[in-house]
Design a protein around this motif. Sequence first.
Motif, PDB file in Angstrom:
ATOM      1  N   ASN A  22       0.815  -1.206   0.000  1.00  0.00           N
ATOM      2  CA  ASN A  22       0.000   0.000   0.000  1.00  0.00           C
ATOM      3  C   ASN A  22       0.856   1.266   0.000  1.00  0.00           C
ATOM      4  O   ASN A  22       0.516   2.254  -0.659  1.00  0.00           O
ATOM      5  CB  ASN A  22      -0.964  -0.007   1.184  1.00  0.00           C
ATOM      6  CG  ASN A  22      -2.016  -1.089   1.050  1.00  0.00           C
ATOM      7  OD1 ASN A  22      -2.221  -1.636  -0.031  1.00  0.00           O
ATOM      8  ND2 ASN A  22      -2.684  -1.406   2.145  1.00  0.00           N
ATOM      9  N   LEU A  23       1.963   1.238   0.738  1.00  0.00           N
ATOM     10  CA  LEU A  23       2.877   2.374   0.703  1.00  0.00           C
ATOM     11  C   LEU A  23       3.459   2.534  -0.700  1.00  0.00           C
ATOM     12  O   LEU A  23       3.591   3.647  -1.213  1.00  0.00           O
ATOM     13  CB  LEU A  23       3.999   2.181   1.723  1.00  0.00           C
ATOM     14  CG  LEU A  23       5.083   3.269   1.760  1.00  0.00           C
ATOM     15  CD1 LEU A  23       4.473   4.632   2.076  1.00  0.00           C
ATOM     16  CD2 LEU A  23       6.170   2.914   2.777  1.00  0.00           C
ATOM     17  N   ARG A  24       3.787   1.423  -1.307  1.00  0.00           N
ATOM     18  CA  ARG A  24       4.329   1.452  -2.669  1.00  0.00           C
ATOM     19  C   ARG A  24       3.326   2.069  -3.634  1.00  0.00           C
ATOM     20  O   ARG A  24       3.688   2.859  -4.526  1.00  0.00           O
ATOM     21  CB  ARG A  24       4.666   0.022  -3.092  1.00  0.00           C
ATOM     22  CG  ARG A  24       5.549  -0.099  -4.313  1.00  0.00           C
ATOM     23  CD  ARG A  24       5.891  -1.557  -4.565  1.00  0.00           C
ATOM     24  NE  ARG A  24       7.138  -1.729  -5.278  1.00  0.00           N
ATOM     25  CZ  ARG A  24       7.992  -2.719  -5.062  1.00  0.00           C
ATOM     26  NH1 ARG A  24       7.744  -3.616  -4.137  1.00  0.00           N
ATOM     27  NH2 ARG A  24       9.099  -2.798  -5.770  1.00  0.00           N
ATOM     28  N   ALA A  25       2.056   1.713  -3.489  1.00  0.00           N
ATOM     29  CA  ALA A  25       1.017   2.253  -4.364  1.00  0.00           C
ATOM     30  C   ALA A  25       0.912   3.765  -4.227  1.00  0.00           C
ATOM     31  O   ALA A  25       0.802   4.491  -5.221  1.00  0.00           O
ATOM     32  CB  ALA A  25      -0.328   1.597  -4.045  1.00  0.00           C
ATOM     33  N   ILE A  26       0.928   4.253  -2.982  1.00  0.00           N
ATOM     34  CA  ILE A  26       0.876   5.700  -2.755  1.00  0.00           C
ATOM     35  C   ILE A  26       2.106   6.380  -3.336  1.00  0.00           C
ATOM     36  O   ILE A  26       2.011   7.448  -3.966  1.00  0.00           O
ATOM     37  CB  ILE A  26       0.744   6.004  -1.247  1.00  0.00           C
ATOM     38  CG1 ILE A  26      -0.646   5.602  -0.740  1.00  0.00           C
ATOM     39  CG2 ILE A  26       0.993   7.481  -0.965  1.00  0.00           C
ATOM     40  CD1 ILE A  26      -0.850   5.814   0.747  1.00  0.00           C
ATOM     41  N   PHE A  27       3.265   5.768  -3.152  1.00  0.00           N
ATOM     42  CA  PHE A  27       4.515   6.316  -3.679  1.00  0.00           C
ATOM     43  C   PHE A  27       4.446   6.427  -5.208  1.00  0.00           C
ATOM     44  O   PHE A  27       4.789   7.460  -5.796  1.00  0.00           O
ATOM     45  CB  PHE A  27       5.673   5.430  -3.236  1.00  0.00           C
ATOM     46  CG  PHE A  27       7.041   5.999  -3.462  1.00  0.00           C
ATOM     47  CD1 PHE A  27       7.242   7.346  -3.733  1.00  0.00           C
ATOM     48  CD2 PHE A  27       8.156   5.171  -3.401  1.00  0.00           C
ATOM     49  CE1 PHE A  27       8.519   7.861  -3.940  1.00  0.00           C
ATOM     50  CE2 PHE A  27       9.439   5.673  -3.607  1.00  0.00           C
ATOM     51  CZ  PHE A  27       9.612   7.024  -3.886  1.00  0.00           C
ATOM     52  N   HIS A  28       3.992   5.352  -5.861  1.00  0.00           N
ATOM     53  CA  HIS A  28       3.820   5.375  -7.316  1.00  0.00           C
ATOM     54  C   HIS A  28       2.861   6.481  -7.736  1.00  0.00           C
ATOM     55  O   HIS A  28       3.159   7.288  -8.620  1.00  0.00           O
ATOM     56  CB  HIS A  28       3.239   4.043  -7.794  1.00  0.00           C
ATOM     57  CG  HIS A  28       4.205   2.921  -7.825  1.00  0.00           C
ATOM     58  ND1 HIS A  28       3.855   1.677  -8.307  1.00  0.00           N
ATOM     59  CD2 HIS A  28       5.493   2.803  -7.439  1.00  0.00           C
ATOM     60  CE1 HIS A  28       4.881   0.858  -8.223  1.00  0.00           C
ATOM     61  NE2 HIS A  28       5.894   1.524  -7.697  1.00  0.00           N
ATOM     62  N   GLU A  29       1.690   6.482  -7.096  1.00  0.00           N
ATOM     63  CA  GLU A  29       0.616   7.397  -7.518  1.00  0.00           C
ATOM     64  C   GLU A  29       1.004   8.850  -7.320  1.00  0.00           C
ATOM     65  O   GLU A  29       0.753   9.702  -8.181  1.00  0.00           O
ATOM     66  CB  GLU A  29      -0.665   7.057  -6.744  1.00  0.00           C
ATOM     67  CG  GLU A  29      -1.879   7.872  -7.136  1.00  0.00           C
ATOM     68  CD  GLU A  29      -1.981   9.172  -6.363  1.00  0.00           C
ATOM     69  OE1 GLU A  29      -2.593  10.133  -6.893  1.00  0.00           O
ATOM     70  OE2 GLU A  29      -1.439   9.244  -5.241  1.00  0.00           O
ATOM     71  N   ILE A  63      10.352   8.013   3.749  1.00  0.00           N
ATOM     72  CA  ILE A  63       9.614   7.041   4.556  1.00  0.00           C
ATOM     73  C   ILE A  63       9.919   5.622   4.068  1.00  0.00           C
ATOM     74  O   ILE A  63      10.138   4.702   4.879  1.00  0.00           O
ATOM     75  CB  ILE A  63       8.104   7.328   4.502  1.00  0.00           C
ATOM     76  CG1 ILE A  63       7.794   8.632   5.246  1.00  0.00           C
ATOM     77  CG2 ILE A  63       7.297   6.174   5.088  1.00  0.00           C
ATOM     78  CD1 ILE A  63       6.362   9.122   5.067  1.00  0.00           C
ATOM     79  N   TRP A  64       9.937   5.439   2.762  1.00  0.00           N
ATOM     80  CA  TRP A  64      10.267   4.119   2.183  1.00  0.00           C
ATOM     81  C   TRP A  64      11.624   3.633   2.696  1.00  0.00           C
ATOM     82  O   TRP A  64      11.772   2.479   3.109  1.00  0.00           O
ATOM     83  CB  TRP A  64      10.259   4.233   0.663  1.00  0.00           C
ATOM     84  CG  TRP A  64      10.528   2.964  -0.072  1.00  0.00           C
ATOM     85  CD1 TRP A  64      11.738   2.516  -0.540  1.00  0.00           C
ATOM     86  CD2 TRP A  64       9.569   1.961  -0.439  1.00  0.00           C
ATOM     87  NE1 TRP A  64      11.599   1.303  -1.174  1.00  0.00           N
ATOM     88  CE2 TRP A  64      10.281   0.937  -1.131  1.00  0.00           C
ATOM     89  CE3 TRP A  64       8.198   1.826  -0.261  1.00  0.00           C
ATOM     90  CZ2 TRP A  64       9.646  -0.189  -1.641  1.00  0.00           C
ATOM     91  CZ3 TRP A  64       7.568   0.693  -0.774  1.00  0.00           C
ATOM     92  CH2 TRP A  64       8.287  -0.299  -1.445  1.00  0.00           C
ATOM     93  N   LYS A  65      12.603   4.511   2.679  1.00  0.00           N
ATOM     94  CA  LYS A  65      13.944   4.146   3.151  1.00  0.00           C
ATOM     95  C   LYS A  65      13.940   3.900   4.659  1.00  0.00           C
ATOM     96  O   LYS A  65      14.595   2.953   5.144  1.00  0.00           O
ATOM     97  CB  LYS A  65      14.941   5.252   2.808  1.00  0.00           C
ATOM     98  CG  LYS A  65      15.234   5.392   1.324  1.00  0.00           C
ATOM     99  CD  LYS A  65      16.217   6.543   1.074  1.00  0.00           C
ATOM    100  CE  LYS A  65      16.593   6.667  -0.380  1.00  0.00           C
ATOM    101  NZ  LYS A  65      17.499   7.828  -0.625  1.00  0.00           N
ATOM    102  N   ASN A  66      13.230   4.736   5.412  1.00  0.00           N
ATOM    103  CA  ASN A  66      13.157   4.560   6.866  1.00  0.00           C
ATOM    104  C   ASN A  66      12.500   3.237   7.248  1.00  0.00           C
ATOM    105  O   ASN A  66      12.792   2.688   8.322  1.00  0.00           O
ATOM    106  CB  ASN A  66      12.407   5.723   7.509  1.00  0.00           C
ATOM    107  CG  ASN A  66      13.196   7.016   7.500  1.00  0.00           C
ATOM    108  OD1 ASN A  66      14.418   7.001   7.337  1.00  0.00           O
ATOM    109  ND2 ASN A  66      12.513   8.140   7.661  1.00  0.00           N
ATOM    110  N   ARG A  67      11.639   2.741   6.373  1.00  0.00           N
ATOM    111  CA  ARG A  67      11.021   1.435   6.626  1.00  0.00           C
ATOM    112  C   ARG A  67      11.994   0.294   6.331  1.00  0.00           C
ATOM    113  O   ARG A  67      11.679  -0.867   6.600  1.00  0.00           O
ATOM    114  CB  ARG A  67       9.770   1.284   5.742  1.00  0.00           C
ATOM    115  CG  ARG A  67       8.614   2.242   6.057  1.00  0.00           C
ATOM    116  CD  ARG A  67       7.833   1.832   7.284  1.00  0.00           C
ATOM    117  NE  ARG A  67       7.301   0.495   7.191  1.00  0.00           N
ATOM    118  CZ  ARG A  67       6.117   0.181   6.632  1.00  0.00           C
ATOM    119  NH1 ARG A  67       5.354   1.147   6.141  1.00  0.00           N
ATOM    120  NH2 ARG A  67       5.695  -1.062   6.603  1.00  0.00           N
ATOM    121  N   GLY A  68      13.129   0.611   5.747  1.00  0.00           N
ATOM    122  CA  GLY A  68      14.128  -0.411   5.439  1.00  0.00           C
ATOM    123  C   GLY A  68      13.889  -1.127   4.133  1.00  0.00           C
ATOM    124  O   GLY A  68      14.498  -2.176   3.875  1.00  0.00           O
TER     125      GLY A  68
END
Length: 277
Positions: A22-29, A63-68
């Motif tokens: 879901n985070l990936r989807a938001i990042f893409h969008e 945020i993506w990077k902070n999530r590892g």
Amino acid sequence: MSTQFKVHGYTVDDLMKMSKDNLRAIFHERTHHTIEVYIYRILNGTHELPEDFGVVAERLLEIWKNRGFSTDSPDIQWCIKYIDAARRLREGKKANLETTPWVGFSESEAATIERLIYGRKSIRQFRPEPVPDHMIKRILKAGLYAPHGCNVGCTRFLVLHDPEEQKLVSSDIPIENCVMIVVLQELSMYHTLRFEKYVPQNLYYDSAAAADHICLMAHALGLGHCWLTHGEDTQKRLREHFHLSPTMTSRNHIIIGWPAEETLKSERMNLYEAILN
């Protein structure tokens, strides 16, 4: 990062707890809608550069990077290229965006594409010969690269070789000697972006585009195929058998194999009859 930052109503805490998909989807969008849609107009001088251009996507990358999570995947690298270009523009520098040249096909290349599109046909009987894995991978990649509304990236696949597993899918034709590719969608990604409210039709268009690309690549490789759809009973059986998440939903399936029949190619009405103006 400011704790006041929100995207689609989600706070930083929400985004830090959100599933990777879901985070990936938001990042893409957000990369698509806040950078990609505008950057070429900005570069052409037809749109002003906003002061915060690209900042939302940049914060999502943090945020993506902070999530590892890894940034090595091609889709994340695509986001990063746009983020870097937006940052450079904010700094008064050149975007340095390595774009893909827009080059039309030669007549002979276009003729090959027309042969592919106009020659494609459905095949329902197959020879008992296995389809090599390398062909299946090329076919799946073609499906993955189909047009996808807002670049959400929710398309997933099941590849069924076992005839018993293929029977989980309801079909109005006999199925044998084939590989079955089931096109699925992770609906939680759509729900996170509230697409069911704003663009519910995308649920079906995205999976249809994937199936079409799959069929075209299969045909190009000399394989027969047939694109079929199924309903809720099949969705439920697949979900239970493969222990899929409650939001992972199948939409259609394509049977693929080596043709064991020659068929009459279906035709369409005259083009002028289909043009309504």
